[in-house]
Design a protein around this motif. Structure first.
Motif, PDB file in Angstrom:
ATOM      1  N   GLY A  33      89.094  49.201  11.493  1.00 23.60           N
ATOM      2  CA  GLY A  33      88.831  47.312  12.479  1.00 23.60           C
ATOM      3  C   GLY A  33      88.573  46.492  13.159  1.00 23.60           C
ATOM      4  N   MET A  34      88.929  47.469  13.811  1.00 20.10           N
ATOM      5  CA  MET A  34      88.419  47.148  16.200  1.00 20.10           C
ATOM      6  C   MET A  34      86.910  47.114  15.945  1.00 20.10           C
ATOM      7  N   ASP A  35      87.276  46.642  17.797  1.00 16.76           N
ATOM      8  CA  ASP A  35      85.620  46.424  17.986  1.00 16.76           C
ATOM      9  C   ASP A  35      86.292  47.515  18.960  1.00 16.76           C
ATOM     10  N   TYR A  36      84.330  47.837  19.448  1.00 17.35           N
ATOM     11  CA  TYR A  36      84.546  49.512  20.454  1.00 17.35           C
ATOM     12  C   TYR A  36      85.464  49.107  21.688  1.00 17.35           C
ATOM     13  N   CYS A  37      85.708  48.158  22.360  1.00 16.90           N
ATOM     14  CA  CYS A  37      86.785  48.397  23.203  1.00 16.90           C
ATOM     15  C   CYS A  37      87.753  47.999  23.466  1.00 16.90           C
ATOM     16  N   THR A  38      88.502  47.542  21.665  1.00 16.94           N
ATOM     17  CA  THR A  38      89.802  48.063  21.860  1.00 16.94           C
ATOM     18  C   THR A  38      90.092  49.157  21.236  1.00 16.94           C
ATOM     19  N   LEU A  39      88.663  50.191  20.325  1.00 16.66           N
ATOM     20  CA  LEU A  39      89.066  51.593  19.921  1.00 16.66           C
ATOM     21  C   LEU A  39      88.946  52.567  20.835  1.00 16.66           C
ATOM     22  N   LEU A  40      88.155  51.987  22.515  1.00 18.70           N
ATOM     23  CA  LEU A  40      88.446  52.694  23.636  1.00 18.70           C
ATOM     24  C   LEU A  40      89.837  52.481  24.078  1.00 18.70           C
ATOM     25  N   GLU A  41      90.407  51.652  24.166  1.00 16.59           N
ATOM     26  CA  GLU A  41      91.763  51.547  24.147  1.00 16.59           C
ATOM     27  C   GLU A  41      92.981  51.984  23.606  1.00 16.59           C
ATOM     28  N   GLU A  42      92.957  52.083  22.908  1.00 13.25           N
ATOM     29  CA  GLU A  42      93.676  52.404  21.947  1.00 13.25           C
ATOM     30  C   GLU A  42      93.918  54.121  21.600  1.00 13.25           C
ATOM     31  N   LYS A  54      86.307  55.049  32.229  1.00 13.49           N
ATOM     32  CA  LYS A  54      87.320  55.830  32.895  1.00 13.49           C
ATOM     33  C   LYS A  54      88.421  56.489  32.469  1.00 13.49           C
ATOM     34  N   CYS A  55      89.442  55.456  32.015  1.00 14.15           N
ATOM     35  CA  CYS A  55      90.559  56.018  32.055  1.00 14.15           C
ATOM     36  C   CYS A  55      90.987  56.750  30.786  1.00 14.15           C
ATOM     37  N   LEU A  56      89.975  57.099  30.077  1.00 19.65           N
ATOM     38  CA  LEU A  56      89.783  58.113  29.214  1.00 19.65           C
ATOM     39  C   LEU A  56      89.666  59.212  30.092  1.00 19.65           C
ATOM     40  N   GLN A  57      88.380  58.746  30.551  1.00 20.84           N
ATOM     41  CA  GLN A  57      88.169  60.185  31.760  1.00 20.84           C
ATOM     42  C   GLN A  57      89.169  60.848  32.454  1.00 20.84           C
ATOM     43  N   GLU A  58      89.851  60.120  33.112  1.00 18.56           N
ATOM     44  CA  GLU A  58      91.313  60.472  33.179  1.00 18.56           C
ATOM     45  C   GLU A  58      92.818  61.247  32.485  1.00 18.56           C
ATOM     46  N   LEU A  59      92.388  60.493  31.160  1.00 18.01           N
ATOM     47  CA  LEU A  59      93.495  61.447  30.151  1.00 18.01           C
ATOM     48  C   LEU A  59      93.294  62.517  29.732  1.00 18.01           C
TER      49      LEU A  59
END
Lengths: 147, 472
Positions: free
Chosen positions: A111-120, B308-313
């Motif tokens: 249920g989240m957008d791509y940006c949030t998905l990456l962060e999560e 980029k953050c994920l890349q570091e992880l």
């Protein structure tokens, strides 16, 4: 206890570390002991699944409710507790849509957008790796000490 | 009116870097918001309108305009000069400054409007912005609603954020990308959790999103949007000018038309993270300034930051280039982690059916592993652990079964005893330095600590610490 705090310096190179490892360890170990106590030894598979759920639960609790994935994990666990269903998590990465695969992997990702998905995903990965480290440490200490 | 504006400018200028243009324009802007046109006066109003919406705007203008001290004064956005409570400050000394810079900037109504608006951002370095204002006599609005002030402040902070970035993203107020904005704004968490990546940029975007969202909710947002629509053409100029002003007034003149990419890096004071504010997108030279494309650019920037953050992880991904490959790696990594959890949980189920685990040992090992602790600490802790085991061996009798005794209580006791014992392990504590207070919390969470009694929990002599009688 306080002496410890005063005596130690702070060599932590990563001050913005996410959930504390110690909290994670406590929670997980407590859950582990409870699982060991409550499940019969005859069903190691069942116990294994419970331990896995305990691992995710302790991970989610440590991460707090500010994270979408931790909320999703807890939600899923609570619902499972009621319905006694095990969610199959077999996932396959289709070359076509990686975002979808990622959504399936990360709890609450649908249920989240791509940006949030990456962060999560980043936060979830951090917590997952911590959890794996912890479990590996437990297994190692158990196996090394239990000659 | 001009004099009044100038006074306002001066007063604001006295406060510091921020451009105090808006103070006077608030009221007028409100009334004439729908009429925003290229007129200089109106352009001046926009800052006021902005002021309107940001109640928390600490700009002095807010104060000067609003007789009542707004709450916004307290919430000065980062980098914003302290709001001045006394309107009367001022004017002549700062006024003297203005003329220098004024000639550098085109007296463009749209530009002014932008500049005025941007000046509200209150970036510390936005000296240049003020340049614009004095040149235009705009009657500052007299009132400023709290919303306006708040929104202004948000925008101000937002503007300061992008300074760090190569690009200024966002545009909360100017664009009607409502869906994007709302979407962006809703994830307020991003502003806070953007720190996850420990990336200043991340925070900027996150906070910008929050600001954008908050701004969109403002009452005057519609008015501002209308106004901004008309000025969209000059937006880039204004933004650029604003951006530059953060650096230096001199640079402003020079780089007015240049991309701001590197300008933001100079102003560190604006880069306070986790500020709520708009993420302003700056159209770079040669790029489309369409609102949609700007929004797209913002989105892409955010996504690349997160990647980029994920890349570091993910280990071993530093040399991977390309989003697709990176994503594949990430997916594989997460899958492998999940499989590892499953496997380890099965293993744990089989291996340790009835043991209370040594927290110290685990912590020492885990934390040593993670923090690369010295081996001495490990040896130290283990030395302490094993003697306990050996000494209590005699006591245990019921080999493993007695541990069924009360594992949870035993665990608590274990924790209680081992933590104090671990206190002696300075090396170990080093690793857990930041967790000791949590440990205390943990103990408290366990409820009333059972008194350390002499009850010994029998355990297998496998190295797990045993609780000893304290009196021993």
């Amino acid at each position: 206890m306080d002496s410890k705090g005063s005596a130690c310096s702070n060599p932590n190179p990563n001050p913005t570390f996410g959930p504390s490892k110690l909290m994670l360890a406590f929670r997980f170990l407590r859950a582990l002991s409870i699982v060991h106590r409550t499940t019969p030894a005859s069903s190691p598979t069942c116990r294994g699944r419970r331990i896995e759920r305990a691992a995710y639960a302790s991970m989610a609790y440590s991460a707090g409710t500010s994270r979408a994935w931790s909320r999703a994990v807890l939600r899923r666990l609570h619902h499972r507790a009621r319905r006694r269903a095990v969610a199959p998590r077999r996932l396959s990465t289709t070359a076509g849509n990686r975002a979808e695969a990622l959504r399936r992997l990360v709890p609450g990702g649908a249920g989240m957008d791509y940006c949030t998905l990456l962060e999560e995903t980043a936060d979830y990965t951090k917590c997952l790796s911590m959890q794996v480290e912890l479990m590996q440490g437990i297994v190692d200490s158990a196996s090394s000490n239990g000659r | 009116m001009e004099a009044k504006e100038k006074n306002q400018f001066g007063s604001e200028k006295s406060h510091g870097d921020h451009i105090n243009i808006h103070s006077s324009g608030t009221a007028d802007f409100v009334t004439s918001s729908p009429i925003l046109s290229a007129s200089m006066v109106e352009a001046f109003f926009t800052p006021g309108l902005w002021n309107h919406h940001t109640s928390s705007c600490t700009m002095s203008f807010g104060e000067s305009n609003i007789q009542t001290a707004t709450g916004g004064v307290n919430r000065v956005p980062i980098g914003k000069p302290v709001a001045m409570s006394d309107r009367g400050m001022l004017p002549s000394p700062p006024l003297g400054e203005f003329p220098h810079s004024l000639p550098h900037f085109p007296v463009d109504s749209g530009f002014i409007e932008r500049a005025a608006r941007l000046s509200c951002f209150g970036c510390g370095g936005f000296r240049g912005i003020s340049l614009l204002d004095p040149s235009h006599s705009v009657a500052p609005p007299s009132d400023a609603s709290e919303d306006a002030v708040g929104a202004q402040k948000a925008e101000l902070t937002a503007l300061s954020l992008p300074v760090e970035h190569e690009n200024i993203k966002g545009i909360a107020m100017n664009h009607k990308r409502d869906p994007t904005m709302s979407h962006v704004g809703t994830s307020n968490n991003e502003s806070r959790e953007g720190n996850l990546c420990e990336d200043g940029q991340e925070r900027l975007t996150g906070s910008a999103d929050a600001a954008g969202n908050s701004s969109s909710g403002d009452l005057g947002a519609n008015k501002r949007r209308k106004a901004t629509e008309e000025m969209e053409e000059e937006e880039d100029q204004v933004l650029r000018g604003l951006q530059l002003s953060t650096e230096t007034t001199k640079d402003l003149a020079e780089t007015k038309h240049k991309s701001y990419i590197h300008s933001g890096k100079n102003t560190k004071d604006n880069s306070e993270a986790a500020k709520e504010g708009y993420v302003h997108v700056r159209a770079q030279r040669g790029q489309a300034t369409n609102s949609h494309s700007l929004a797209e650019r913002v989105r892409r920037e955010k996504i690349s930051e997160r990647m980029k953050c994920l890349q570091e992880l993910v280990p071993g991904c530093s040399k991977v280039t390309g989003k697709a490959v990176m994503l594949d790696e990430i997916i594989n990594y997460v899958q492998s982690l999940q499989r590892q959890v499953e496997f380890l949980s099965m293993k744990l189920a089989a291996v340790n059916p009835q043991l209370d685990f040594s927290i110290e040992g685990l912590l020492a090992k885990n934390l040593l592993h993670s923090h690369g602790g010295s081996s001495s600490a490990a040896g130290f802790s283990q030395e302490m652990i094993y003697p306990q085991v050996y000494s209590s061996q005699q006591v245990l009798a019921h080999a493993g079964i007695s541990s069924m005794l009360n594992p949870s209580d035993a665990f608590r006791r274990t924790v209680n005893t081992e933590i104090p014992m671990a206190s002696g392990y300075k090396e170990t504590s080093l690793q857990v330095h930041n967790s000791w207070n949590e440990q205390l919390v943990m103990q408290m969470a366990y409820g009333a600590n059972p008194p350390l009694n002499s009850q010994v929990i029998s355990r297998k002599p496998d190295g797990f610490t045993m609780q000893k009688d304290r009196s021993n």
